[in-house]
Design a protein around this motif. Structure first.
Motif, PDB file in Angstrom:
ATOM      1  N   VAL A  83      10.757 106.399  67.871  1.00 18.15           N
ATOM      2  CA  VAL A  83       9.543 106.565  68.671  1.00 18.15           C
ATOM      3  C   VAL A  83       8.395 107.101  67.822  1.00 18.15           C
ATOM      4  CG1 VAL A  83       8.545 107.791  70.651  1.00 18.15           C
ATOM      5  CG2 VAL A  83      10.849 106.834  70.805  1.00 18.15           C
ATOM      6  N   THR A  84       8.706 107.919  66.835  1.00 17.90           N
ATOM      7  CA  THR A  84       7.651 108.428  65.951  1.00 17.90           C
ATOM      8  C   THR A  84       6.910 107.268  65.294  1.00 17.90           C
ATOM      9  OG1 THR A  84       8.942 110.428  65.482  1.00 17.90           O
ATOM     10  CG2 THR A  84       7.130 109.923  63.979  1.00 17.90           C
ATOM     11  N   VAL A  85       7.653 106.321  64.752  1.00 17.43           N
ATOM     12  CA  VAL A  85       7.045 105.160  64.096  1.00 17.43           C
ATOM     13  C   VAL A  85       6.270 104.323  65.102  1.00 17.43           C
ATOM     14  CG1 VAL A  85       7.512 103.030  62.821  1.00 17.43           C
ATOM     15  CG2 VAL A  85       8.804 105.112  62.296  1.00 17.43           C
ATOM     16  N   ALA A  86       6.871 104.080  66.267  1.00 16.50           N
ATOM     17  CA  ALA A  86       6.196 103.266  67.288  1.00 16.50           C
ATOM     18  C   ALA A  86       4.882 103.899  67.720  1.00 16.50           C
ATOM     19  CB  ALA A  86       7.120 103.079  68.487  1.00 16.50           C
ATOM     20  N   MET A  87       4.866 105.208  67.848  1.00 14.41           N
ATOM     21  CA  MET A  87       3.643 105.885  68.276  1.00 14.41           C
ATOM     22  C   MET A  87       2.580 105.896  67.181  1.00 14.41           C
ATOM     23  SD  MET A  87       3.677 106.540  71.412  1.00 14.41           S
ATOM     24  CE  MET A  87       2.142 107.467  71.373  1.00 14.41           C
ATOM     25  N   HIS A  89       2.055 103.443  65.127  1.00 14.09           N
ATOM     26  CA  HIS A  89       1.441 102.124  65.314  1.00 14.09           C
ATOM     27  C   HIS A  89       0.501 102.138  66.517  1.00 14.09           C
ATOM     28  CE1 HIS A  89       3.510  99.486  62.378  1.00 14.09           C
ATOM     29  NE2 HIS A  89       4.469 100.394  62.444  1.00 14.09           N
ATOM     30  N   ASN A  90       0.939 102.793  67.586  1.00 12.67           N
ATOM     31  CA  ASN A  90       0.122 102.865  68.799  1.00 12.67           C
ATOM     32  C   ASN A  90      -1.188 103.610  68.542  1.00 12.67           C
ATOM     33  OD1 ASN A  90      -0.388 102.378  71.540  1.00 12.67           O
ATOM     34  ND2 ASN A  90       0.640 104.255  72.199  1.00 12.67           N
ATOM     35  N   PHE A  91      -1.110 104.719  67.817  1.00 14.63           N
ATOM     36  CA  PHE A  91      -2.325 105.465  67.471  1.00 14.63           C
ATOM     37  C   PHE A  91      -3.303 104.578  66.697  1.00 14.63           C
ATOM     38  CE2 PHE A  91       0.580 109.418  67.066  1.00 14.63           C
ATOM     39  CZ  PHE A  91       0.438 109.701  68.417  1.00 14.63           C
ATOM     40  N   LEU A  92      -2.774 103.875  65.714  1.00 15.33           N
ATOM     41  CA  LEU A  92      -3.641 103.089  64.832  1.00 15.33           C
ATOM     42  C   LEU A  92      -4.132 101.810  65.495  1.00 15.33           C
ATOM     43  CD1 LEU A  92      -1.735 103.757  61.516  1.00 15.33           C
ATOM     44  CD2 LEU A  92      -3.935 104.703  62.212  1.00 15.33           C
ATOM     45  N   ASN A  93      -3.476 101.427  66.589  1.00 16.93           N
ATOM     46  CA  ASN A  93      -3.948 100.289  67.393  1.00 16.93           C
ATOM     47  C   ASN A  93      -4.805 100.735  68.576  1.00 16.93           C
ATOM     48  OD1 ASN A  93      -2.748  98.222  65.854  1.00 16.93           O
ATOM     49  ND2 ASN A  93      -0.769  98.529  66.862  1.00 16.93           N
ATOM     50  N   ASP A 113       0.866 110.690  57.674  1.00 12.65           N
ATOM     51  CA  ASP A 113       2.323 110.768  57.516  1.00 12.65           C
ATOM     52  C   ASP A 113       2.631 111.845  56.491  1.00 12.65           C
ATOM     53  OD1 ASP A 113       4.998 110.512  56.899  1.00 12.65           O
ATOM     54  OD2 ASP A 113       4.916 108.389  56.357  1.00 12.65           O
ATOM     55  N   VAL A 114       3.072 112.995  56.997  1.00 14.33           N
ATOM     56  CA  VAL A 114       3.421 114.097  56.099  1.00 14.33           C
ATOM     57  C   VAL A 114       4.937 114.224  55.952  1.00 14.33           C
ATOM     58  CG1 VAL A 114       3.400 115.893  57.885  1.00 14.33           C
ATOM     59  CG2 VAL A 114       2.870 116.502  55.533  1.00 14.33           C
ATOM     60  N   GLY A 115       5.689 113.526  56.842  1.00 13.95           N
ATOM     61  CA  GLY A 115       7.134 113.638  56.748  1.00 13.95           C
ATOM     62  C   GLY A 115       7.896 112.774  57.736  1.00 13.95           C
ATOM     63  N   VAL A 116       7.444 111.536  57.945  1.00  7.61           N
ATOM     64  CA  VAL A 116       8.137 110.625  58.858  1.00  7.61           C
ATOM     65  C   VAL A 116       9.421 110.137  58.182  1.00  7.61           C
ATOM     66  CG1 VAL A 116       7.957 108.474  60.181  1.00  7.61           C
ATOM     67  CG2 VAL A 116       5.956 109.966  59.912  1.00  7.61           C
ATOM     68  N   ALA A 117      10.494 110.048  58.943  1.00 14.84           N
ATOM     69  CA  ALA A 117      11.800 109.705  58.373  1.00 14.84           C
ATOM     70  C   ALA A 117      11.832 108.285  57.818  1.00 14.84           C
ATOM     71  CB  ALA A 117      12.883 109.887  59.426  1.00 14.84           C
ATOM     72  N   GLN A 118      11.106 107.378  58.442  1.00 15.19           N
ATOM     73  CA  GLN A 118      11.082 105.990  57.993  1.00 15.19           C
ATOM     74  C   GLN A 118       9.771 105.691  57.265  1.00 15.19           C
ATOM     75  OE1 GLN A 118      12.068 103.221  61.200  1.00 15.19           O
ATOM     76  NE2 GLN A 118      13.122 104.845  62.316  1.00 15.19           N
TER      77      GLN A 118
END
Length: 346
Positions: A83-87, A89-93, A113-118
């Motif tokens: 969900v972190t990654v999906a959000m 993308h949502n922020f930037l869209n 991105d200071v520490g996203v796992a993916q």
């Protein structure tokens, strides 16, 4: 460490002479003295922060710091780290709540991105990744001391860049599944409050999940034994990379004499870390809203701050901070644009 040390040394007390000058002007405006309540307090605070009675706050930016948490392995969140990654993308869209609210107030949204796992790999994302998420603090410290300092310095560097571009009002926000768990652990460590008193439902866990979350935090605090007087130690032991980055944002804003708005419980945890590093930073913090998370009001009490809004919100992203930008700008315009009694012939 040099960036952090320099920033801490640059933070000064608020300009008390300008605060007095602002209060004197507010008392001459065409209204009963004090009748605009918290707006008047904000106007005076802006004067103390900036050294300008008519401080402009017309160039707004809101930063969403993103980082994941190893402690999600313990089942503390209703959502997975995807969900972190999906959000992001949502922020930037421009599709998230923070985007809608920021557009309303004319604030630029920056996602870091200071520490996203993916690996996210999306255009517009500012990548300052320190590591791919924190470690599970029930097994070891969430990060090393060096990583904790690096996260703070990310926030410092981001704010310094914004101020160099003319930004004069900054909001703090975050994204990271599991971050209310780390925030609650930080708040318990900083305040001495019991875990049961500070832990809330976060992203929507049930009562069984709440009990699990409380037990996980107790386990992490017992294992890591964070030093309640050492903000970096607390951040390293049980914190988050995005929380460290928000703390750095607050410190840098104070050093640059720019007002910075505190959002919800996660932003509040960052404020406590910043306060541990330099107590004078609190003077530069503008509280926005009261979250439904139980730790949030206790955080404000520890900081000596009083929120402006109580809207039963618990979304995060910095939504409360951006909503408060309207009120901060209103305070700035009142002191500058209202007529005095003398000006209307009274």
């Amino acid at each position: 460490m040099k960036i952090l040390e320099r920033t801490l040394n640059e933070i000064k007390e608020l300009d008390q002479a300008k605060i007095r000058e602002a209060k004197q002007r507010l008392d001459t405006l065409t209204k009963p003295q004090g009748s605009l309540g918290k707006l008047e307090k904000i106007a005076a605070k802006l004067a103390g922060i900036t050294g300008d009675v008519f401080a402009p706050v017309d160039c707004k930016a809101h930063v969403v710091m993103a980082g994941d948490h190893g402690v999600v392995e313990e089942g503390v969140s209703a959502f997975s780290q995807e969900v972190t990654v999906a959000m992001i993308h949502n922020f930037l869209n421009q599709g998230a709540a923070i985007n809608v609210l920021a557009q309303q107030v004319g604030a630029e949204v920056i996602v870091v991105d200071v520490g996203v796992a993916q690996e996210v790999g999306v255009e517009g994302l500012v990548v300052k990744k320190i590591k791919a998420g924190t470690d599970n603090f029930t097994q070891k410290a969430a990060m090393t001391e060096a990583e904790a300092i690096a996260s703070i310095e990310v926030g410092i560097e981001v704010v310094e860049g914004l101020v160099d571009r003319g930004v004069n009002l900054i909001g703090t926000g975050e994204m990271g599944i599991g971050n209310t768990t780390s925030s609650s652990a930080i708040i318990a460590a900083c305040t001495g409050l019991s875990v049961d008193d500070v832990v809330g439902y976060g992203s929507g866990i049930d009562d069984k999940g709440l009990a699990r979350k409380q037990e996980v935090i107790k386990q992490g605090l017992k294992l890591n034994q964070p030093d309640s007087n050492n903000g970096i130690d607390i951040l390293a032991k049980v914190g988050g990379l995005e929380i460290g980055a928000m703390a750095g944002m607050m410190l840098a804003a104070a050093a640059k004499r720019v007002p910075v708005i505190v959002d919800g419980v996660i932003s509040g945890a960052a404020a406590l870390i910043a306060q541990k590093l330099e107590p004078k930073v609190v003077g530069y913090l503008i509280p926005s809203h009261k979250s439904v998370e139980p730790a949030h009001i206790k955080t404000y009490e520890t900081l000596g701050l009083e929120p402006m809004l109580d809207l039963d919100m618990r979304l995060g992203e910095g939504t409360g901070a951006v909503l408060a930008m309207n009120l901060v700008e209103a305070a700035s315009r009142i002191i500058k644009e209202m007529a005095t009694f003398e000006e209307i012939g009274l």
